[in-house]
Design a protein around this motif. Structure first.
Motif, PDB file in Angstrom:
ATOM      1  N   ILE A   1      -3.135   6.105   2.916  1.00  0.00           N
ATOM      2  CA  ILE A   1      -2.926   7.408   3.155  1.00  0.00           C
ATOM      3  C   ILE A   1      -1.680   7.940   3.506  1.00  0.00           C
ATOM      4  CG2 ILE A   1      -3.805   7.269   5.650  1.00  0.00           C
ATOM      5  CD1 ILE A   1      -4.643  10.153   3.143  1.00  0.00           C
ATOM      6  N   GLN A   2      -0.874   6.932   4.045  1.00  0.00           N
ATOM      7  CA  GLN A   2       0.557   7.231   4.516  1.00  0.00           C
ATOM      8  C   GLN A   2       1.711   7.738   3.437  1.00  0.00           C
ATOM      9  OE1 GLN A   2      -0.759   4.408   4.733  1.00  0.00           O
ATOM     10  NE2 GLN A   2       0.370   2.684   3.847  1.00  0.00           N
ATOM     11  N   ARG A   3       1.187   7.615   2.096  1.00  0.00           N
ATOM     12  CA  ARG A   3       2.045   8.041   0.998  1.00  0.00           C
ATOM     13  C   ARG A   3       1.804   9.663   0.855  1.00  0.00           C
ATOM     14  NH1 ARG A   3      -0.626   3.760  -1.795  1.00  0.00           N
ATOM     15  NH2 ARG A   3      -1.511   5.083  -3.554  1.00  0.00           N
ATOM     16  N   TYR A   4       0.764   9.929   1.467  1.00  0.00           N
ATOM     17  CA  TYR A   4       0.361  11.459   0.998  1.00  0.00           C
ATOM     18  C   TYR A   4       0.257  12.341   2.214  1.00  0.00           C
ATOM     19  CZ  TYR A   4      -0.890   8.865  -3.254  1.00  0.00           C
ATOM     20  OH  TYR A   4      -0.958   8.063  -4.190  1.00  0.00           O
ATOM     21  N   ALA A   5      -0.031  11.835   3.367  1.00  0.00           N
ATOM     22  CA  ALA A   5      -0.180  12.740   4.633  1.00  0.00           C
ATOM     23  C   ALA A   5      -0.108  11.928   5.786  1.00  0.00           C
ATOM     24  CB  ALA A   5      -1.742  13.015   4.501  1.00  0.00           C
ATOM     25  N   ALA A   6       0.404  13.031   6.892  1.00  0.00           N
ATOM     26  CA  ALA A   6       0.392  12.523   8.038  1.00  0.00           C
ATOM     27  C   ALA A   6      -1.217  12.684   8.648  1.00  0.00           C
ATOM     28  CB  ALA A   6       1.159  13.594   9.087  1.00  0.00           C
ATOM     29  N   VAL A   7      -1.597  11.896   9.796  1.00  0.00           N
ATOM     30  CA  VAL A   7      -2.831  11.977  10.286  1.00  0.00           C
ATOM     31  C   VAL A   7      -2.921  12.254  11.724  1.00  0.00           C
ATOM     32  CG1 VAL A   7      -3.735  10.120   8.707  1.00  0.00           C
ATOM     33  CG2 VAL A   7      -2.836   9.382  11.077  1.00  0.00           C
ATOM     34  N   TRP A   8      -3.933  12.953  11.928  1.00  0.00           N
ATOM     35  CA  TRP A   8      -4.195  12.899  13.738  1.00  0.00           C
ATOM     36  C   TRP A   8      -5.512  12.483  13.979  1.00  0.00           C
ATOM     37  CZ3 TRP A   8      -6.996  16.707  10.983  1.00  0.00           C
ATOM     38  CH2 TRP A   8      -7.754  17.209  11.378  1.00  0.00           C
ATOM     39  N   THR A   9      -5.877  12.165  15.136  1.00  0.00           N
ATOM     40  CA  THR A   9      -6.947  11.458  15.700  1.00  0.00           C
ATOM     41  C   THR A   9      -8.209  12.299  15.958  1.00  0.00           C
ATOM     42  OG1 THR A   9      -5.971  11.484  17.907  1.00  0.00           O
ATOM     43  CG2 THR A   9      -5.338   9.753  16.618  1.00  0.00           C
TER      44      THR A   9
ATOM     45  N   THR B   1       0.794  -1.484   0.052  1.00  0.00           N
ATOM     46  CA  THR B   1       0.036  -0.031   0.115  1.00  0.00           C
ATOM     47  C   THR B   1       0.977   1.347  -0.006  1.00  0.00           C
ATOM     48  OG1 THR B   1      -0.267  -0.161   2.355  1.00  0.00           O
ATOM     49  CG2 THR B   1      -1.974  -1.134   1.208  1.00  0.00           C
ATOM     50  N   GLY B   2       2.032   1.099   0.185  1.00  0.00           N
ATOM     51  CA  GLY B   2       3.228   2.380   0.223  1.00  0.00           C
ATOM     52  C   GLY B   2       3.397   2.662   1.527  1.00  0.00           C
TER      53      GLY B   2
ATOM     54  N   ALA C   1      11.081   4.395   8.443  1.00  0.00           N
ATOM     55  CA  ALA C   1       9.523   4.298   7.952  1.00  0.00           C
ATOM     56  C   ALA C   1       9.168   4.406   6.394  1.00  0.00           C
ATOM     57  CB  ALA C   1       8.537   5.402   8.799  1.00  0.00           C
ATOM     58  N   SER C   2      10.119   5.461   5.908  1.00  0.00           N
ATOM     59  CA  SER C   2       9.990   5.718   4.566  1.00  0.00           C
ATOM     60  C   SER C   2      10.521   4.591   3.694  1.00  0.00           C
ATOM     61  CB  SER C   2      10.806   6.753   4.138  1.00  0.00           C
ATOM     62  OG  SER C   2      12.294   6.886   4.121  1.00  0.00           O
ATOM     63  N   GLN C   3      11.698   3.577   4.316  1.00  0.00           N
ATOM     64  CA  GLN C   3      12.251   2.682   3.725  1.00  0.00           C
ATOM     65  C   GLN C   3      11.716   1.170   3.970  1.00  0.00           C
ATOM     66  OE1 GLN C   3      14.919   3.100   1.315  1.00  0.00           O
ATOM     67  NE2 GLN C   3      14.027   5.125   1.817  1.00  0.00           N
ATOM     68  N   SER C   4      11.125   1.006   5.020  1.00  0.00           N
ATOM     69  CA  SER C   4      10.658  -0.346   5.548  1.00  0.00           C
ATOM     70  C   SER C   4       9.458  -0.415   6.011  1.00  0.00           C
ATOM     71  CB  SER C   4      11.607  -0.841   6.783  1.00  0.00           C
ATOM     72  OG  SER C   4      11.347   0.134   7.930  1.00  0.00           O
ATOM     73  N   GLY C   5       8.617   0.852   6.136  1.00  0.00           N
ATOM     74  CA  GLY C   5       7.286   0.991   6.472  1.00  0.00           C
ATOM     75  C   GLY C   5       7.154   0.728   8.123  1.00  0.00           C
ATOM     76  N   LEU C   6       8.010   0.513   8.861  1.00  0.00           N
ATOM     77  CA  LEU C   6       8.059   0.249  10.195  1.00  0.00           C
ATOM     78  C   LEU C   6       7.808   1.685  10.833  1.00  0.00           C
ATOM     79  CD1 LEU C   6      11.025  -2.435  11.171  1.00  0.00           C
ATOM     80  CD2 LEU C   6       8.628  -2.797  10.412  1.00  0.00           C
ATOM     81  N   PRO C   7       6.754   1.520  11.854  1.00  0.00           N
ATOM     82  CA  PRO C   7       6.236   2.751  12.701  1.00  0.00           C
ATOM     83  C   PRO C   7       7.229   3.296  13.552  1.00  0.00           C
ATOM     84  CG  PRO C   7       5.224   1.022  13.705  1.00  0.00           C
ATOM     85  CD  PRO C   7       5.994   0.403  12.561  1.00  0.00           C
ATOM     86  N   ILE C   8       7.182   4.476  14.255  1.00  0.00           N
ATOM     87  CA  ILE C   8       8.061   5.272  15.056  1.00  0.00           C
ATOM     88  C   ILE C   8       7.542   4.771  16.209  1.00  0.00           C
ATOM     89  CG2 ILE C   8       8.657   7.572  15.924  1.00  0.00           C
ATOM     90  CD1 ILE C   8       8.099   8.429  12.676  1.00  0.00           C
ATOM     91  N   ILE C   9       6.108   5.031  16.542  1.00  0.00           N
ATOM     92  CA  ILE C   9       5.433   4.506  17.676  1.00  0.00           C
ATOM     93  C   ILE C   9       5.488   2.926  17.527  1.00  0.00           C
ATOM     94  CG2 ILE C   9       3.735   4.718  19.370  1.00  0.00           C
ATOM     95  CD1 ILE C   9       3.414   7.633  19.138  1.00  0.00           C
ATOM     96  N   ARG C  10       5.782   2.064  18.541  1.00  0.00           N
ATOM     97  CA  ARG C  10       5.866   0.559  18.255  1.00  0.00           C
ATOM     98  C   ARG C  10       5.246  -0.127  19.705  1.00  0.00           C
ATOM     99  NH1 ARG C  10      11.623  -0.300  15.189  1.00  0.00           N
ATOM    100  NH2 ARG C  10      11.272   1.112  13.764  1.00  0.00           N
ATOM    101  N   SER C  11       4.662  -1.039  19.512  1.00  0.00           N
ATOM    102  CA  SER C  11       4.022  -1.927  20.602  1.00  0.00           C
ATOM    103  C   SER C  11       5.385  -2.622  21.224  1.00  0.00           C
ATOM    104  CB  SER C  11       2.988  -2.643  20.284  1.00  0.00           C
ATOM    105  OG  SER C  11       3.555  -3.609  19.203  1.00  0.00           O
ATOM    106  N   LEU C  12       5.269  -3.102  22.430  1.00  0.00           N
ATOM    107  CA  LEU C  12       6.278  -3.907  22.776  1.00  0.00           C
ATOM    108  C   LEU C  12       6.300  -5.224  22.204  1.00  0.00           C
ATOM    109  CD1 LEU C  12       6.160  -3.214  26.874  1.00  0.00           C
ATOM    110  CD2 LEU C  12       7.127  -1.979  25.114  1.00  0.00           C
TER     111      LEU C  12
ATOM    112  N   MET D   1      -8.412  13.375  -1.524  1.00  0.00           N
ATOM    113  CA  MET D   1      -8.323  14.761  -1.264  1.00  0.00           C
ATOM    114  C   MET D   1      -6.913  15.142  -1.206  1.00  0.00           C
ATOM    115  SD  MET D   1     -10.084  17.121   1.290  1.00  0.00           S
ATOM    116  CE  MET D   1      -9.865  19.020   1.275  1.00  0.00           C
ATOM    117  N   SER D   2      -6.434  14.124  -0.242  1.00  0.00           N
ATOM    118  CA  SER D   2      -5.039  14.142   0.264  1.00  0.00           C
ATOM    119  C   SER D   2      -3.992  14.108  -0.825  1.00  0.00           C
ATOM    120  CB  SER D   2      -4.672  13.470   1.644  1.00  0.00           C
ATOM    121  OG  SER D   2      -5.592  13.713   2.426  1.00  0.00           O
ATOM    122  N   LYS D   3      -4.269  13.119  -1.833  1.00  0.00           N
ATOM    123  CA  LYS D   3      -3.492  12.814  -2.829  1.00  0.00           C
ATOM    124  C   LYS D   3      -3.539  13.778  -3.733  1.00  0.00           C
ATOM    125  CE  LYS D   3      -3.141   9.111  -6.703  1.00  0.00           C
ATOM    126  NZ  LYS D   3      -3.380  10.205  -7.648  1.00  0.00           N
TER     127      LYS D   3
END
Length: 814
Positions: free
Chosen positions: A475-483, A251-252, A585-596, A447-449
Motif C-alpha cells: 500500500i505504501q506505493r500509493y497512499a499514506a495511512v492513518w490508524t 513490495t515497493g 524512505a522513497s529510496q531505501s524503504g527505511l521508515p521515518i519513525i524508527r524503533s530504538l 482502491m488506492s491504486k
C-alpha cells in the motif's frame, strides 16, 4: 453493546489454528526447472523461487509438481527481481539443498522442514516447516529464546509482538481499539524475527484471512491460512534495516509526496458547509497557526453520493477551493467505494452499464448498505474497472483538488453479519475470477491504486496525495495511512508509538493517527500532548468525530492554543529534515519513525522500548502520554545526547527522569548530528529551502559525521527526471578544531537561496577564529550579509553565514 453473555461457559470456540495438521514430508521427488525447484512430499509440495539476491520465495501447495502451474501473484509484489542464473540443487541421503547467489535453502527430506543459510552454511533464519489440514495450510517457524517479533503492520499492543495473536482481515472497527483486538483496517502479513541485533523477515502473500499466532507456543509461531496457498517470502538480514530495505524492494516504496502533505492538516466529521470551511481557514491564518490542508468528510456530498458536492451546503466548491488556495490551504475530500444505487445518478448508471461492480455468485451486482443507503462496489481486481474509477477523479482535479481521502474501503458494509462483502462475492480479476474471501485484504489497496493512478493521469505532472484507511502489503506505493477510528484516550496516544514503529518495519513510512482522538471528546491537556507527538508523525492530521467537542488548536483556551502553535510551527521549521527523511524512505524503504532496535541494533536495552522513538536517525522523541504528568523516564541509547531545547548534554546507555511540564516535549539530538531547519511559514511553498539553517550539534568528544540534504520543487514529478539537489554536509570535530564542509552531490534544481546559515550548537565559548570569514558584531547583524560569523553567548551558538555555491569549507578554531 457487548456483555458477559459473550463468555458463557457453553460457548466453546474452535480456532482454525487449533485444528489438526500433517507435515508435508517426507519428500518423494525433486524437479529443477532452472528458475524454480519443486519438491513434492507425501502431503504437499514446496516451490522454491528467488525474488532477489537476499529473498527467496518458498510456496507451500497441496498439489504434486505435475499439477503445479504458474503460482498466483498479487499486486503486493513488484514484478521481476529473480536471479539471473539458474538454481542449483544438491541431493544427499537426508537433505536437499537449493542455492543461488547469497542464499542456500537446506530441506530435510523426512519432515521437509527447512533453514536458510549463507553460502558458508551460517544460518540466516530459524527452522520452518509447512503443514496441511482440512482445507487450510499452516507454517511454523522457530522463535529463538529471548527474541523479539516485530512488524505485522497495524496491530495494537506493545512493540514486541511475541506472545500475541493477530488475524489479518481488514475490518471496520469502531469499538475502542484495545490490546486484544486481533484485526484492524490494515493487513500487512510480514513478520520480523529479531535476536541480538540480527533479523530476518517472513512475508506471506495471501490476501485472504491469515492468523499469526505467537501465543500458543513460546518456541515457535504459527501462521494459518483459511484460503489459498502458503506463499512465503523469506528475507535475510542480518540487520533490521537490511530486512526492511529488502522487503520494500520486493513490495515497493513510497513516491515523494507533495510537500503540502507534510504540513499540518485539519479534519472533522464533518465541517458542514462551505462557509464553515472558509471561516476555519481564515481563523488559522488570523491566529498564525500553520496549516496546509482541510478535509471534507461525507457531509460535503449530495446525499452521500461520491463525486458530487451538496448544492446547498457547498454551492460554489470551485470558488471555495480557489479562495483556500490563495490562503495556502488544500482541500482533501473523502471518497468511499460505495456507489449509491440510483438510476438518476450518473456514476451508478455508467458503472452498471459497463459491468464494473462486484458480483454475487449468481452474477448480479452485490448490494450492501453504507452511508448513501443501498450501494454497489467497484471491482478493483479488474483493470478496466479500476481505470474507470481513477478517471472519475477528474471531477475533483478540475476543481483544483490534488488530494483524496479513501475511507470505508475494507470494504465496510452495514447490516451484514460479516460487516463486509459476503465471502462468496466474485471479483473478475482480469478474467481469472476469485472470491471475496480469497481477495478481501486487497480491496483497499486496489482502491488506492486506482485512485492514485487516476489522479496522476489528470493532474498534469502535479503529485497526487492519497490517504487510506484500509490496505495490504505494498500500500505504501500509493497512499499514506492513518490508524483509523481511535478515541480521545490517553492509552490511544501511547498506542500510536509502537503501532507506527511496527508499521514502519512493515514497509509503511507515511503514517499517522487522528491527533486528539477521533471518537469521545478530548481535553486541552490531551490535545497538547497529542499535538506534540503528532508534530513528529509523518502524517500530521487532527480529526474528530460527529457530536464530539471541536478540537481545533484554539478551542481550549490561550495556553493550549499557544503550545499547539509552537509545536506545529516547530514541525514547519523542521520540514527540511522531514522531507529528506521522506526521500530516504522513497529510496531505501527505511521508515521515518524508527524503533530504538532499528537504529541501535547492538543495544538490547532498547529492543522492547514502546514509549519513545527515533525520528529519522538523529532525533529521539519521548512524548508524555499520561494525564497530569510533568516527569517521565527516558532511555538514552549509547552515545552522547543533547537536549534540543536547553542544550544540556546527557550520557547514553542509561535511563533518566526528565522534567516535562505541559509546554515541553522531551526532544534529544544525537551528538555529532546535522539537523536542517528553515524559517517557519504559515504553509508550505516548495522544498528548495529559501532559508536553509543547517544546525550542527557539537559533542564533547571527537566526531565525524555526514548528512545528505534532499530538495526539489515539492510539487511536481520532475524529480523523477533528475530535477532535484542533494547536498552533503560533513563535520570533522576534534579537541581544537571543527571542520565543516558542504558540496552538491547532485544539482539540477534551481532554488532561490543566496546563502546558507550554519549554526553550531553547544559552543561553550566563542571560537578564536574562523578561517577566511569576518566576525560580525551580532547574530541580528549577520542576517543582513551573505558571508561572516557571529557568536551568541546566551544560547552558546556560533552562527556562520556562507554564500550559496557548489562547494564550501569552514575551519573553526576553538
Amino acid at each position: 453493546m457487548l456483555t458477559s453473555e459473550m463468555i458463557r461457559p457453553d460457548g466453546a470456540l474452535v480456532q482454525v489454528s487449533d485444528l489438526e495438521v500433517t507435515q508435508f514430508g517426507p519428500a518423494v521427488e525433486v524437479k529443477n526447472e532452472n528458475e524454480r525447484v519443486i519438491i513434492s512430499g507425501v502431503h504437499g509440495a514446496m516451490v522454491l523461487q528467488w525474488a532477489g539476491d537476499h529473498t527467496v520465495r518458498i510456496s507451500g501447495v497441496r498439489a504434486s509438481w505435475a499439477e503445479i502451474g504458474p503460482l498466483p501473484s498479487y499486486a503486493a509484489v513488484l514484478p521481476g527481481g529473480g536471479p539471473e542464473s539458474s538454481l542449483e540443487t544438491l541431493e544427499t541421503e537426508n537433505a536437499i539443498e537449493v542455492s543461488s547467489g547469497q542464499l542456500r535453502v537446506r530441506i530435510e527430506k523426512q519432515t521437509m522442514s527447512f533453514i536458510i543459510t549463507d553460502p558458508a552454511g551460517n544460518a540466516l533464519t530459524n527452522r520452518h516447516q509447512y503443514y496441511t489440514g482440512d482445507n487450510h495450510l499452516q507454517c511454523r517457524g522457530g522463535i529463538t529464546d529471548g527474541a523479539q517479533i516485530y512488524g505485522l503492520g497495524e496491530t495494537t499492543g506493545f512493540l514486541n509482538k511475541r506472545g500475541e495473536r493477530y488475524t489479518m482481515w481488514n475490518s471496520d472497527v469502531y469499538a475502542p481499539h484495545v490490546a486484544d483486538m486481533e484485526s484492524l483496517y490494515q493487513s500487512i502479513p510480514v513478520l520480523v524475527h529479531h535476536h541480538e541485533g540480527k533479523a530476518f523477515g517472513l512475508f506471506v502473500d495471501n490476501p485472504g484471512k491469515i492468523i499469526f499466532d505467537m501465543r500458543a507456543n513460546r518456541e515457535h509461531f504459527r501462521i494459518d491460512l483459511e484460503t489459498g496457498d502458503l506463499d512465503c517470502y523469506f528475507t535475510a538480514g542480518p540487520a533490521l534495516k537490511d530486512v526492511v530495505s529488502r522487503y520494500t524492494a520486493l513490495t515497493g516504496r513510497m513516491d515523494m509526496p507533495p510537500l503540502w502533505a507534510a504540513g499540518y492538516q485539519q479534519s472533522r466529521y464533518s465541517y458542514m458547509s462551505q462557509e464553515e470551511v472558509l471561516e476555519l481557514a481564515r481563523t488559522f491564518r488570523a491566529k498564525e497557526i500553520p496549516c496546509d490542508a482541510i478535509y471534507l468528510d461525507i457531509h460535503y456530498m449530495d446525499e452521500f453520493r461520491v463525486f458530487t458536492f451538496d448544492p446547498v451546503r457547498f454551492p460554489d466548491p470551485k470558488g471555495m477551493i480557489t479562495e483556500l488556495r490563495k490562503l495556502g490551504i488544500r482541500v482533501v475530500p473523502i471518497v468511499d467505494p460505495g456507489v449509491k444505487m440510483d438510476e438518476k445518478y450518473g456514476v451508478y448508471r455508467d458503472g452498471d452499464r459497463r459491468d464494473y461492480f462486484c458480483k454475487t455468485k449468481e452474477g448480479l451486482s452485490f448490494q450492501g448498505e453504507v452511508w448513501p443507503g443501498i450501494s454497489v462496489f467497484p471491482d478493483f481486481s479488474d483493470a478496466e474497472a479500476s481505470r474507470w474509477w481513477g478517471d472519475l477523479h477528474r471531477f475533483y482535479t478540475d476543481l483544483g483538488i490534488s488530494g483524496i481521502w479513501n475511507d470505508m474501503n475494507e470494504p465496510s458494509v452495514f447490516a451484514c453479519e460479516s460487516k463486509t462483502m459476503d465471502p462468496d462475492v466474485v471479483h473478475g480479476n482480469n478474467g481469472m475470477p476469485i472470491t471475496h474471501g480469497q481477495w478481501h485484504n486487497m480491496y483497499g489497496l486496489g482502491m488506492s491504486k486506482a485512485t492514485y493512478e487516476g489522479m496522476e493521469r489528470t493532474l498534469n505532472g502535479e503529485r497526487p496525495f492519497v490517504l487510506t484507511r484500509a490496505g495490504y502489503a505494498g500500500i505504501q506505493r500509493y497512499a499514506a495511512v492513518w490508524t483509523g477510528d481511535n478515541r480521545s484516550f490517553w492509552e490511544h496516544l501511547a498506542m500510536f508509538m509502537p503501532m507506527s514503529m511496527n508499521l514502519g518495519m512493515s514497509g509503511i513510512a507515511f503514517c499517522g493517527s487522528d491527533i486528539g482522538g477521533f471518537e469521545h471528546s478530548t481535553t486541552g491537556e490531551l490535545l497538547v500532548r497529542w499535538t506534540q507527538m503528532g508534530a513528529f508523525s509523518p502524517l500530521c492530521r487532527n480529526h474528530s468525530a460527529y457530536k464530539t467537542l471541536y478540537q481545533e488548536p484554539w478551542r481550549f483556551g490561550p495556553e493550549v492554543e499557544e503550545i499547539c502553535r509552537q509545536y506545529i510551527s516547530l514541525r514547519y521549521r523542521l520540514l527540511p529534515y522531514l522531507y529528506t527523511a521522506f526521500n530516504e524512505a522513497s529510496q531505501s524503504g527505511l521508515p521515518i519513525i524508527r524503533s530504538l532496535a532499528m537504529e541501535f541494533p547492538e543495544d538490547p536495552r532498547g529492543y522492547t522500548v514502546s514509549d519513545q522513538f527515533m525520528y529519522g536517525d538523529s532525533l529521539l522523541i519521548a512524548p508524555v502520554y499520561r494525564p497530569e504528568t510533568e516527569h517521565r523516564v527516558v532511555y538514552f541509547p549509547p552515545g552522547e545526547w543533547i537536549d534540543f531545547a536547553t542544550g544540556e548534554r546527557l550520557e547514553g546507555g542509561q535511563h533518566r527522569m526528565v522534567h516535562a511540564p505541559l509546554e515541553v516535549l522531551p526532544i534529544y539530538v544525537k551528538a555529532g548530528s546535522f539537523i536542517p531547519m528553515t524559517s517557519p511559514e504559515q504553509h508550505t511553498s516548495d522544498a528548495g529551502w529559501r532559508d536553509l539553517i543547517m544546525c550542527y550539534f557539537s559533542g564533547a568528544g571527537d566526531f565525524s559525521s555526514e548528512y545528505t540534504l534532499y530538495e526539489d520543487d515539492g510539487s511536481t514529478s520532475r524529480y523523477r527526471q533528475g530535477q532535484y539537489n542533494t547536498l552533503i554536509f560533513g563535520a570533522e570535530e576534534q579537541e581544537l578544531t571543527l571542520r565543516l564542509t558542504y558540496r552538491y552531490e547532485h544539482q539540477a534544481y534551481g532554488n532561490r537561496r543566496k546563502s546558507v546559515l550554519l549554526v553550531i550548537k553547544n559552543m561553550a565559548s566563542m571560537p578564536k577564529s574562523i578561517e577566511g570569514l569576518e566576525l560580525i558584531g551580532s547574530v541580528s547583524e549577520l542576517e543582513q550579509v551573505h558571508q561572516g560569523w557571529a557568536y551568541d553567548a546566551l544560547r552558546k551558538e556560533c552562527h556562520i553565514r556562507i554564500p550559496q555555491q557548489q562547494l564550501w569549507e569552514v575551519v573553526l578554531n576553538k
